[in-house]
Write a protein that holds these residues in place. Sequence first.
Motif, mmCIF file in Angstrom:
data_model
loop_
_atom_site.group_PDB
_atom_site.id
_atom_site.type_symbol
_atom_site.label_atom_id
_atom_site.label_comp_id
_atom_site.label_asym_id
_atom_site.label_seq_id
_atom_site.Cartn_x
_atom_site.Cartn_y
_atom_site.Cartn_z
ATOM 1 N N LEU A 39 47.441 29.816 46.804
ATOM 2 C CA LEU A 39 47.199 31.112 45.880
ATOM 3 C C LEU A 39 47.049 31.243 44.755
ATOM 4 N N HIS A 40 47.229 29.932 43.941
ATOM 5 C CA HIS A 40 46.103 30.284 42.658
ATOM 6 C C HIS A 40 44.820 30.769 42.735
ATOM 7 N N PRO A 41 43.936 29.645 44.232
ATOM 8 C CA PRO A 41 42.873 29.869 44.008
ATOM 9 C C PRO A 41 42.329 31.884 44.807
ATOM 10 N N LEU A 42 43.131 31.895 45.112
ATOM 11 C CA LEU A 42 42.911 33.940 45.823
ATOM 12 C C LEU A 42 42.991 34.335 44.720
ATOM 13 N N ARG A 43 44.073 34.081 43.702
ATOM 14 C CA ARG A 43 44.074 34.961 42.261
ATOM 15 C C ARG A 43 43.145 35.040 41.485
ATOM 16 N N VAL A 44 41.948 33.753 41.688
ATOM 17 C CA VAL A 44 41.023 33.699 40.874
ATOM 18 C C VAL A 44 39.563 34.528 41.427
ATOM 19 N N MET A 45 39.757 34.517 42.805
ATOM 20 C CA MET A 45 39.031 34.717 43.545
ATOM 21 C C MET A 45 39.114 36.748 44.229
ATOM 22 N N LYS A 46 40.319 37.159 43.406
ATOM 23 C CA LYS A 46 40.827 38.283 42.964
ATOM 24 C C LYS A 46 40.165 38.940 42.578
ATOM 25 N N ASN A 47 40.310 38.317 41.387
ATOM 26 C CA ASN A 47 40.192 39.359 39.859
ATOM 27 C C ASN A 47 38.076 38.710 39.566
ATOM 28 N N ALA A 48 37.638 37.746 40.110
ATOM 29 C CA ALA A 48 36.653 37.929 40.164
ATOM 30 C C ALA A 48 35.803 38.678 41.639
ATOM 31 N N LEU A 49 36.587 38.893 42.499
ATOM 32 C CA LEU A 49 35.475 40.438 43.030
ATOM 33 C C LEU A 49 36.244 41.420 42.450
ATOM 34 N N LEU A 50 36.863 41.929 41.873
ATOM 35 C CA LEU A 50 37.451 42.707 40.566
ATOM 36 C C LEU A 50 36.391 43.034 39.471
ATOM 37 N N ARG A 51 35.955 42.055 38.787
ATOM 38 C CA ARG A 51 35.143 42.428 38.076
ATOM 39 C C ARG A 51 33.489 42.837 38.359
ATOM 40 N N ILE A 52 32.995 42.063 40.144
ATOM 41 C CA ILE A 52 32.042 42.608 41.166
ATOM 42 C C ILE A 52 32.315 44.257 40.988
ATOM 43 N N LEU A 53 33.438 44.685 41.452
ATOM 44 C CA LEU A 53 33.282 45.593 41.848
ATOM 45 C C LEU A 53 33.428 46.940 40.899
ATOM 46 N N LEU A 54 33.802 46.526 39.937
ATOM 47 C CA LEU A 54 33.547 47.195 38.505
ATOM 48 C C LEU A 54 32.491 47.086 37.793
ATOM 49 N N ASN A 55 31.073 45.708 37.297
ATOM 50 C CA ASN A 55 30.173 46.053 38.026
ATOM 51 C C ASN A 55 29.156 46.223 38.280
#
Length: 345
Positions: A39-55
Amino acid sequence: MIYSKKQISKAGKVLLTSKSQEDINIALDIINTWRTSHLHPLRVMKNALLRILLNSSINPILVSQRLKRLSSIEYKLDLNENMGLGGMQDIGGYRVVLKDLKDLIKLQKTLEKPNRRHKLERVVDYVQTPKKSGYRSIHFIYRYSSKVEKHDGLKLELQVRTKLQHNWATAVETAGIFTKTSLKSSQGPDDWLEFFQVVSSLFAIKEELPKLEIHADKNMEELMVYCYNLCNKLNILTTLKALRVSTNKIETDNFPGEYYILNINIKEMKVQILIYDKKEYERATREYLRLEKSITEGENAVVLVLASSIKSLKKAYPSYFLDTSEFIQALEKINRNCETLKLVK
């Protein structure tokens, strides 16, 4: 990882083969503890993905996360005799659905660049080379790196697909619940499998992607007629329209939570939704396992997902609400065009 790959695989084997309920319960506790650690790694990776999408200036249709259902784990292990549970790469899965193929290719190029922290172990492109069933998506398999032992080395799978491909996959999962088969794994009634293969090729033509090999000699008009006839033969539209679960008018943002357990009663067409905040993840996963032990396959289904609201939850996982509205709209358009162009009598 808190358990070794060998220990996890052994627990998976006990789950499938043991006749001792005590041994099975011990194995389930191990599996659930290990599954929860994603669960925790999923949250971290999802947030990283959101940053990539934004950038990258990509506006996603949706981004979602989920822990793999116990029934899906058992089915996959049963289907792949040589696969050990410890090697299963999609226990923790997250997904991004994009507007079109242009955004998908743009994101794919970005994600294929080396990750400075979490190793990208493998990329499987089912968009250019779809599965036999017609399934299309790009899978990125990561190995998570952490100083925390229980998280270090866990595998996570990211699925990237277009909205049209997501609508297809949603309809396949929903129809699979109805037919009580795994259509997405090419298991089930031949007519239903043929239907989804035809639609996959029609959607591919729309997105300028390769058709399935079995349709290489068919043009768009032939596939449209093929789809139209199967649609009528199987009464597809009426069946899918009838398969819509009641959510008791709770499709608002007034139900804040982090973890949601969906307990779907397929026979009664109802879904019970249990909501937990960020600090209650242990209670949520314990209840998830308890419900999984009590369900009857084909009559109930239960899943634990992460979402910011009920509204976003239903948008991300329409198949768990048996909602195929957008797929139905696409199908109705194909059928209308068949009639307008007088391809059918």
